[in-house]
Design a protein around this motif. Sequence first.
Motif, short mmCIF file in Angstrom:
data_model
loop_
_atom_site.label_atom_id
_atom_site.label_comp_id
_atom_site.label_asym_id
_atom_site.label_seq_id
_atom_site.Cartn_x
_atom_site.Cartn_y
_atom_site.Cartn_z
N VAL A 167 0.84 -1.20 0.00
CA VAL A 167 0.00 0.00 0.00
C VAL A 167 0.88 1.25 0.00
CG1 VAL A 167 -1.94 -1.10 1.20
CG2 VAL A 167 -0.14 0.00 2.52
N CYS A 168 0.35 2.31 -0.59
CA CYS A 168 1.01 3.61 -0.55
C CYS A 168 -0.06 4.67 -0.74
CB CYS A 168 2.10 3.74 -1.62
SG CYS A 168 1.47 3.82 -3.31
N SER A 235 0.97 4.44 8.77
CA SER A 235 1.01 5.90 8.86
C SER A 235 2.06 6.48 7.93
CB SER A 235 1.30 6.32 10.31
OG SER A 235 0.28 5.91 11.18
N ALA A 236 3.23 5.83 7.86
CA ALA A 236 4.29 6.32 6.97
C ALA A 236 3.85 6.26 5.52
CB ALA A 236 5.56 5.49 7.19
N ALA A 237 3.19 5.18 5.13
CA ALA A 237 2.69 5.08 3.76
C ALA A 237 1.63 6.14 3.48
CB ALA A 237 2.12 3.68 3.52
N ARG A 238 0.75 6.37 4.42
CA ARG A 238 -0.29 7.38 4.24
C ARG A 238 0.29 8.77 4.06
NH1 ARG A 238 -2.93 6.41 8.63
NH2 ARG A 238 -2.01 8.09 9.84
N GLY A 242 6.63 6.15 1.34
CA GLY A 242 7.06 4.96 0.63
C GLY A 242 5.93 3.97 0.49
N ILE A 243 6.32 2.72 0.13
CA ILE A 243 5.35 1.64 -0.04
C ILE A 243 5.50 0.68 1.14
CG2 ILE A 243 4.53 -0.21 -1.54
CD1 ILE A 243 6.06 1.13 -3.84
N ALA A 244 4.43 0.46 1.84
CA ALA A 244 4.46 -0.42 3.01
C ALA A 244 3.83 -1.76 2.68
CB ALA A 244 3.72 0.22 4.19
N LEU A 245 4.35 -2.79 3.30
CA LEU A 245 3.68 -4.08 3.27
C LEU A 245 2.72 -4.06 4.46
CD1 LEU A 245 3.77 -6.69 1.60
CD2 LEU A 245 5.42 -7.58 3.25
N GLY A 246 1.56 -3.49 4.23
CA GLY A 246 0.67 -3.14 5.33
C GLY A 246 -0.35 -4.21 5.66
N MET A 261 -3.84 3.38 -1.19
CA MET A 261 -4.30 2.50 -2.26
C MET A 261 -3.45 1.24 -2.27
SD MET A 261 -2.80 4.36 -5.68
CE MET A 261 -3.39 3.00 -6.69
N ALA A 262 -4.06 0.13 -2.65
CA ALA A 262 -3.33 -1.13 -2.77
C ALA A 262 -2.70 -1.19 -4.16
CB ALA A 262 -4.27 -2.30 -2.56
#
Length: 305
Positions: A167-168, A235-238, A242-246, A261-262
């Motif tokens: 997600v990012c 939170s960092a991705a939001r 960057g892109i998180a493996l959320g 968004m995924a």
Amino acid sequence: MERLPPLNALKAFEVAARTGNFTLAARELGVSSAAVSQQVRNLEAYFGKQLFLRIGNRITLTDAGHAIYPQTARALGDIATVTSRILEGEVRTRLVVSVPFSLAEHWLTPRLGMLLAEQPRMAIDIRVEDDPIDMARHGTDVRISYGDYHYPELVRVSLLHDDVLPVCSPEFRRRLDIDTGDIAEVHDSVFIHTNWGPNYASHPTWSEWFAAQGSALRPDPSRGRRVGLSSLAISAARLGLGIALGQRVLARADIEAGRLMALSSASIRLGQPYCAFVPPAKRQRSDVVGLIELLKADTPDTPFG
């Protein structure tokens, strides 16, 4: 039960000591001054100690009277407070919920909001802490844990088995012109890595996610962004870092609101489920049952109660 002094005599003593006069004490209690004096004599006989010095119409506490008055006044005051609350319908059990750091804000709090919408006067204490905890010592009613093995002596309810996906923020995707099908093309510095800490070995990594997609890519954590909580990764991705493996359950509200968004529908499962643990004596409490029912909404076939 431990031996107790006669409570009527104890009440007469407390009022007499507070007012300093048998007549005033009798007026407050709605009895005669002789009745107050008799109750005090009964208490003195019980303790085998003189509690008042009687000087004409005045009374003063003896050393023995001073020794028992503070605790007596406090105890009777506590009884009066509880009685008042019960009669006014204001006694409420406090629901004590313990939760891991990552689940507290993004998952537990919204569900507590739903519970409070139904029972707005419920008293709730949320404690954010790592496993293991001493539930009996700290009066915890419900512990939510990652994994089903921490508290074998308690009632366990499986809540959900979460998964993770890339997600990012939409703005971040536009800025880097990332194609949702070509995550492997981005630089290692773009990936957000979650460090779950030394107690966990079953958490998913970017390398595992790419391997599950048939890719040999292994993003280097030392070249990317690293955070210490899965909720912080969201939170960092939001915020466009960057892109998180959320975790899906943590990112769901942000995805639905358009803040995240995924980049792929492909996901991998966490190594362990999230479970709720409840002391057997508390499993039938209405507030505990209500909370568990809300928390296991993603797995409605899980029995409880």
